[in-house]
Design an enzyme around this catalytic site. Structure first.
Site, PDB file in Angstrom:
ATOM      1  N   LYS A  92      -1.066 -38.313  11.527  1.00  0.00           N
ATOM      2  CA  LYS A  92      -0.507 -38.642   9.572  1.00  0.00           C
ATOM      3  C   LYS A  92       0.249 -37.683   9.321  1.00  0.00           C
ATOM      4  O   LYS A  92       1.143 -38.660   8.117  1.00  0.00           O
ATOM      5  CB  LYS A  92      -1.727 -38.173   9.377  1.00  0.00           C
ATOM      6  CG  LYS A  92      -2.945 -39.243   9.576  1.00  0.00           C
ATOM      7  CD  LYS A  92      -4.039 -39.147   8.584  1.00  0.00           C
ATOM      8  CE  LYS A  92      -5.538 -40.598   8.953  1.00  0.00           C
ATOM      9  NZ  LYS A  92      -6.111 -40.244   9.987  1.00  0.00           N
ATOM     10  N   GLU A 131      -4.743 -42.058  -1.095  1.00  0.00           N
ATOM     11  CA  GLU A 131      -6.070 -42.122  -1.357  1.00  0.00           C
ATOM     12  C   GLU A 131      -6.612 -41.438   0.438  1.00  0.00           C
ATOM     13  O   GLU A 131      -5.760 -40.737   1.148  1.00  0.00           O
ATOM     14  CB  GLU A 131      -6.677 -42.984  -0.945  1.00  0.00           C
ATOM     15  CG  GLU A 131      -6.036 -44.318   0.469  1.00  0.00           C
ATOM     16  CD  GLU A 131      -5.036 -44.096   1.509  1.00  0.00           C
ATOM     17  OE1 GLU A 131      -3.977 -43.830  -0.181  1.00  0.00           O
ATOM     18  OE2 GLU A 131      -4.700 -43.987   2.446  1.00  0.00           O
ATOM     19  N   SER A 190      -4.533 -39.502  19.186  1.00  0.00           N
ATOM     20  CA  SER A 190      -4.024 -39.363  18.142  1.00  0.00           C
ATOM     21  C   SER A 190      -4.519 -37.788  16.842  1.00  0.00           C
ATOM     22  O   SER A 190      -3.713 -37.088  16.156  1.00  0.00           O
ATOM     23  CB  SER A 190      -4.569 -40.663  16.747  1.00  0.00           C
ATOM     24  OG  SER A 190      -6.145 -40.009  17.745  1.00  0.00           O
TER      25      SER A 190
HETATM   26  C1  LIG Z   1      -6.661 -40.970  10.347  1.00  0.00           C
HETATM   27  C2  LIG Z   1      -7.106 -40.913  11.994  1.00  0.00           C
HETATM   28  C3  LIG Z   1      -6.916 -42.019  13.034  1.00  0.00           C
HETATM   29  C4  LIG Z   1      -7.007 -43.403  12.729  1.00  0.00           C
HETATM   30  O1  LIG Z   1      -5.999 -43.761  11.951  1.00  0.00           O
HETATM   31  P1  LIG Z   1      -5.091 -44.964  12.091  1.00  0.00           P
HETATM   32  O2  LIG Z   1      -4.362 -45.311  11.342  1.00  0.00           O
HETATM   33  O3  LIG Z   1      -6.038 -46.012  12.793  1.00  0.00           O
HETATM   34  O4  LIG Z   1      -4.371 -44.132  13.047  1.00  0.00           O
HETATM   35  C5  LIG Z   1      -6.770 -42.195  14.426  1.00  0.00           C
HETATM   36  N1  LIG Z   1      -6.775 -41.027  14.831  1.00  0.00           N
HETATM   37  C6  LIG Z   1      -7.351 -39.696  14.193  1.00  0.00           C
HETATM   38  C7  LIG Z   1      -6.677 -38.281  14.370  1.00  0.00           C
HETATM   39  C8  LIG Z   1      -7.156 -39.664  12.498  1.00  0.00           C
HETATM   40  O5  LIG Z   1      -7.171 -38.779  11.781  1.00  0.00           O
END
Ligand SMILES: *Cc1c(COP(=O)(O)O)cnc(C)c1O
Length: 417
Positions: free
Chosen positions: A112, A134, A401
């Site tokens: 993020k 948000e 992610s």
């Molecule tokens: C917020 C988040 C997601 C989901 O958000 P996307 O916009 O779909 O990428 C996925 N993995 C992690 C670790 C997150 O913090």
């Protein structure tokens, strides 16, 4: 669509193109739309702010000074490029060669921050002196509060009152970073209500306020801008896999909440027809139970937060309450570019349950010594299926992610049952 030759690969890895050139290769949504999806379904009063943002993004996107500033922060503050790691023990179990794109190693522990850095640099360039955001699980709120502190900008974060209670640790993090957190009491008191409240704040304070959206959702230009900013994941991964193996992967796999980490990984491979793109949504307690967040898999076309895409709706037509063990996938909408990729068949979307995700998290921990986020674990849980599609010599890049620290209490409670 093109087939990449060996000579082209050599040239590509040898001469790393500048960011402006890389970004210019990604498609620009035509009239603010990806196929039939996207657009700007917002109140008249918001149109001037959106038009100003769109013009600013069009300008920044092709400006080397903008990207130089973003790249400097991504390298020296976030710690990019993130590793592309060949997970050998996981590969042996899965039956394909699995490479992990380690966004969990970024400062703040997830992808993020890439987006927040890019939008904060844009906000400063536009002369906006107040950031709003948000947040659902609090991850985007923390990343926004982080860049606000870094830039010395005041920051206010809207968060559903229900989520404020569930995610108290992230609320504390945001407050420590100097942000003001507003609990939102309307609706289901979760992310979608927080997003409505943030849009309302933006309408009222357009002059000095920049609304920093956390995924490829919201009205145009957000889905486009956030995808461009997250495309650093796929651009790095593409160069790294070519360097490591001399060829493109057979598949890219990522979890999909709003869809930003997946879009960022997929977009730089979208023109390579040989690369399968597989998004993994949250099936929660099972699609049949109605308690899930599989928007592309089980939703309908509709409008949410200013954009036309797939949405989860109840029988009476109202937006449904999404459910997932991972708070970051718990959103009843999804980015419009994913909707277009689904309808064109360019990407396929599967889903995994809460139990599958927990098993995926345990498997990655056991085989590779990496504790991933529960969101990410959904992608890990889909690897056997993807390996069957491409065969044992196939190469898979997985978007890792985020890291799992934030989920350890949830995981411990589930495992105790
Ligand atoms: C917020 C988040 C997601 C989901 O958000 P996307 O916009 O779909 O990428 C996925 N993995 C992690 C670790 C997150 O913090």
């Amino acid at each position: 669509m093109k087939t990449t030759t060996y000579v082209e690969i050599e040239e590509e890895t040898a001469a790393r193109a500048s960011w402006v050139e890389d970004i210019a290769r990604l498609p620009v949504p035509d009239g603010g739309r990806f196929g039939a999806f996207g657009g700007q379904y917002v109140a008249e009063t918001l149109m001037p702010a959106i038009a100003e943002l769109e013009a600013a993004w069009r300008d920044a996107r092709r400006d080397t000074t903008y990207w130089a500033e973003v790249e400097d922060l991504l390298v020296n503050y976030v710690g990019r490029p993130s590793l592309l790691y060949h997970a050998r023990r996981l590969s042996a179990e899965v039956g394909a060669q699995v490479y992990l794109k380690r966004e969990d190693l970024n400062h703040t522990g997830a992808h993020k921050i890439n987006n927040c850095i890019g939008q904060a640099v844009l906000a400063r360039r536009m002369g906006k002196r107040r950031l709003i955001a948000e947040t659902g699980a609090g991850q985007h709120g923390v990343a926004t509060a982080t860049v606000a502190a870094l830039f010395g900008l005041p920051c206010e974060v809207y968060m559903g009152a229900e989520d404020v209670v569930r995610q108290s640790l992230n609320v504390e993090r945001m407050r420590l970073l100097g942000a003001e957190v507003h609990p939102v009491e309307s609706g289901t008191r979760t992310l979608k209500d927080a997003m409505n409240e943030a849009l309302r704040d933006w309408v009222t304070n357009v002059g000095d306020t920049f609304y920093l959206i956390g995924s490829v959702a919201g009205p145009h230009p957000y889905p486009w801008m956030v995808r461009d900013l997250q495309s650093v994941i796929g651009r790095e991964a593409r160069a790294q896999i070519l360097g490591a193996t001399g060829r493109l992967p057979d598949a890219c796999v990522a979890c999909v909440g709003g869809g930003s980490n997946a879009a960022g990984l997929f977009a730089p491979f979208a023109a390579d027809a040989s690369v399968r793109l597989v998004g993994v949504e949250a099936a929660g307690e099972g699609i049949a139970t109605g308690r899930h967040a599989a928007t592309l898999g089980a939703g309908r076309v509709g409008v949410l937060h200013g954009s036309k895409s797939y949405v989860l709706v109840r029988d009476d037509g109202q937006i449904a309450h999404a459910h997932s063990i991972s708070a970051g996938l718990d959103y009843p909408g999804v980015g419009p570019e994913h909707a277009a990729w689904k309808d064109s068949g360019r990407a396929v979307y599967v889903s995994r349950t809460d139990d599958d995700a927990l098993a995926g998290l345990e498997r990655l921990a056991r085989t590779e010594g990496i504790l991933c986020a529960l969101e990410t674990a959904h992608a890990i849980a889909a690897l056997d299926e993807v390996a069957r599609m491409i065969g044992p010599d196939g190469i898979i890049i997985v978007g890792l992610s985020g890291r799992g620290d934030k989920d350890m209490v949830t995981v411990a409670q589930r495992r105790a049952k």
